[in-house]
Design an enzyme around this catalytic site. Structure first.
Site, PDB file in Angstrom:
ATOM      1  N   HIS A 136       0.808  -1.140  -0.197  1.00  0.00           N
ATOM      2  CA  HIS A 136      -0.094  -0.081   0.088  1.00  0.00           C
ATOM      3  C   HIS A 136       0.950   1.298   0.027  1.00  0.00           C
ATOM      4  O   HIS A 136       1.945   1.315   0.636  1.00  0.00           O
ATOM      5  CB  HIS A 136      -0.822  -0.095   1.337  1.00  0.00           C
ATOM      6  CG  HIS A 136      -1.874   1.033   1.437  1.00  0.00           C
ATOM      7  ND1 HIS A 136      -1.631   2.349   1.504  1.00  0.00           N
ATOM      8  CD2 HIS A 136      -3.438   0.770   1.252  1.00  0.00           C
ATOM      9  CE1 HIS A 136      -2.937   2.952   1.702  1.00  0.00           C
ATOM     10  NE2 HIS A 136      -3.779   2.093   1.302  1.00  0.00           N
ATOM     11  N   CYS A 377      -4.674   2.329  -3.653  1.00  0.00           N
ATOM     12  CA  CYS A 377      -3.482   2.770  -3.095  1.00  0.00           C
ATOM     13  C   CYS A 377      -2.431   2.073  -3.196  1.00  0.00           C
ATOM     14  O   CYS A 377      -1.457   1.952  -2.140  1.00  0.00           O
ATOM     15  CB  CYS A 377      -3.963   3.386  -1.579  1.00  0.00           C
ATOM     16  SG  CYS A 377      -4.994   4.643  -1.541  1.00  0.00           S
TER      17      CYS A 377
END
Lengths: 420, 163
Positions: A136, A377
């Site tokens: 992430h 993300c």
């Protein structure tokens, strides 16, 4: 004996009482665009059980005061509840002591804290932080910020076409310049479950500190930081059915003791004078200012809720949903799953031939089916598959097989609209 | 479902599957890059502008049906128009999608009207306007529209975003 008509057994072949669990989550019981909500976006943020909502309400209505400051009863009660939540967190993660648990805003802040307070003073030009390509952004950018300032760099270990970490390549990248290993436990974009015990072992053999991003693991997997042997581990409250704006950082006692504060302010000091100030011991050292008291209490309630159901049972239920979803989706030749690592968690990223993920998201929403569309993300992970975006259905303990059917039917509707 | 059919009209699906004026423009006089961080869509708009008239407009990039169709229809709509006319079309297009005050003077939207269904899907408005914001940035960079106001114009440097 009187015969009793039992309600139909839920179609999900798991030990969970799904009707009871779903009744715990008031947010699930609503119509969206006139259709019953099918909430398949828990990896972005999970719905909240009544136990958490009530804990928040009680904390504000009955025992609200600042913590660690007052001699009066409400302050003592609030402090007890806040510190109890820390102890619950320590038990949840298997820490040896509540003093190893720092309340943070979320996993993002935890990683920034470790990057700034732990790594930055230990980093010199040419050093490396080893992560994976499936991270992430929150496990990439905080390290980059520290590295760029000091002439060091963030190195990604490669993943294969199933989205699994190439562990040999990972080990090859562990070298004398590696000053930190930070790896996601469960990938939010691909569902991959990383072999974190093995990763930590490889790093420790070489004396390299380790951080595990467990934001996505906590709702699905039992965690034991002592068995893992990692130096740092973080979870995010809102992904594990708790409030937003609160999370926990586990830091091994000797690591935390050897770190400078992250932010300055009240509560994190031992004494303050204009000649200089001295720091409180951990975890207070890292909790400057009035903390998110009620959020912490809500997080404690969430962790207790999950623990009472049992993460083993939750994992079994989610694996059933995952396999059912994979089976149903495999009947649609236009659908390609992104992230098929063995033993993965119940996160189903997919693309549909001829339909962009964003359009899938809109069409599914019109049927009441909430999925996420985008890069989640985790741009490097998605780009690894030559994509800019996927649609993602993520499952939690409250989802059902009939919701998988709802997902598949809605995708069928999209195929019809687009004529593919 | 009727809103969905309104959104995904055949004209839009046709332009999504077979986008017009898609690909590089070799003799472009200006260009700009646009980016929608919400979905990761990227678009490049290239123009050949001569004496205040858009002689050619092409776009490149992958996106959703709405953004691709909008870019495709846009290139058709602005080709042969003056810079001022193109800006007027964008103003009218924007009020079609977002409501509010009608553009002054109102420009004929022609085929662009098919994107009116986006109005019912507010989160998708950015998809429909991405190419247009990028066009505006490219016009700002063309030297023919130096007086235009384009607050997020960053042509030829950082990409335009629709955030």
């Amino acid at each position: 004996m009187e015969s009793v008509t039992l309600p139909p057994i839920h179609e999900d072949r798991s030990a969970l009482d799904l009707a009871a669990i779903r009744a715990d989550f008031p947010g699930l019981n609503q119509l969206v665009h006139g259709k019953p909500l099918v909430f398949l976006d828990s990896a972005a943020s999970a719905q909240k059980p009544r136990a958490v909502i009530d804990a928040l309400s009680d904390a504000y209505t009955k025992n609200y005061a600042n913590v660690h400051r007052g001699v009066h009863t409400l302050s003592q009660n609030a402090t007890t509840a806040y510190e109890n939540a820390r102890a619950v967190g320590a038990r949840f993660l298997g820490a040896s002591s509540a003093d190893e648990m720092v309340f943070v805003r979320g996993a993002t802040e935890a990683i920034n804290l470790v990057a700034q307070s732990f790594l930055a003073p230990r980093l010199t030009a040419g050093d490396e932080v080893l992560v994976t390509r499936m991270e992430h952004h929150s496990n990439i950018v905080p390290w980059q910020m520290v590295c760029e300032a000091l002439g060091a760099r963030v190195v990604p270990a490669p993943i294969d076409d199933h989205g699994a970490l190439d562990l040999d390549a990972f080990e090859q990248r562990l070298g004398p310049r590696t000053k930190m290993v930070s790896v996601v436990h469960v990938s939010n974009a691909l569902g991959t479950v990383n072999p974190v015990a093995e990763i930590v072992r490889m790093a420790r053999e070489r004396g390299i500190p380790t951080m595990i991003d467990g934001a996505q693991a906590a709702p699905h997997t039992a965690i034991d930081v002592q068995a893992l042997g990692c130096d740092f581990y973080t979870i995010s409250g809102h992904k594990v059915f708790g409030p937003t704006g609160i999370g926990l950082l586990y830091g091994r006692r000797e690591r935390l003791a050897d770190m400078a504060p992250y932010q300055g302010g009240g509560e994190m000091i031992q004494s303050v004078s204009f000649e200089g100030s001295s720091w409180a011991p951990p975890p207070s050292r890292f909790e400057a200012g009035t903390p998110h008291i009620v959020g912490a209490i809500g997080l404690g309630a969430a962790l207790e809720y999950v623990s009472a159901i049992g993460l083993d049972r939750i994992a079994a239920h989610e694996h059933d949903l995952l396999h059912y979803a994979e089976e149903r989706l495999s009947t649609l030749p236009q659908v390609r799953l992104i992230g098929t690592a063995p033993g993965k968690a119940a996160v189903v990223s997919f693309v549909v031939e001829g339909i962009h993920a964003h359009d899938i998201g809109t069409i599914l929403d019109a049927e009441g089916v909430a999925v996420r569309a985008g890069h989640h993300c985790a741009q490097p992970a998605i780009e690894h598959f030559g994509l800019a975006a996927t649609a993602r259905a993520s499952f939690a303990l409250y989802n059902t097989r009939s919701e998988v059917d709802g997902l598949v039917d809605a995708i069928g509707g999209a195929l019809e609209i687009f004529g593919v | 479902m009727s809103d969905l059919r309104e959104l995904y009209q055949q004209v839009i699906l046709d332009h999504y599957r077979s986008p017009r004026n898609c690909g590089a423009l070799d003799d472009a006089t200006s260009h700009a890059d646009g980016h929608n961080p919400l979905c990761g869509d990227r678009v490049r708009v290239q123009l050949r502008v001569s004496a205040g008239t858009i002689e050619a407009a092409r776009f490149e990039g992958a996106g959703c049906a709405i953004s691709t169709a909008s870019a495709s229809l846009m290139t058709e709509a602005v080709k042969g128009k003056t810079v001022a006319e193109a800006r007027a079309i964008f103003a009218s297009f924007r009020s079609l999608l977002m409501g509010g005050e009608p553009a002054e003077p109102p420009a004929s939207l022609g085929k662009l009207e098919v994107l009116g269904g986006v109005r019912e899907f507010p989160v998708r408005v950015k998809c429909a306007t991405l190419a247009w914001h990028t066009l505006e940035a490219a016009l700002g960079a063309s030297g023919d529209g130096a007086s235009a106001s384009a607050p997020d114009t960053t042509a030829n440097s950082a990409p335009v975003t629709t955030e």
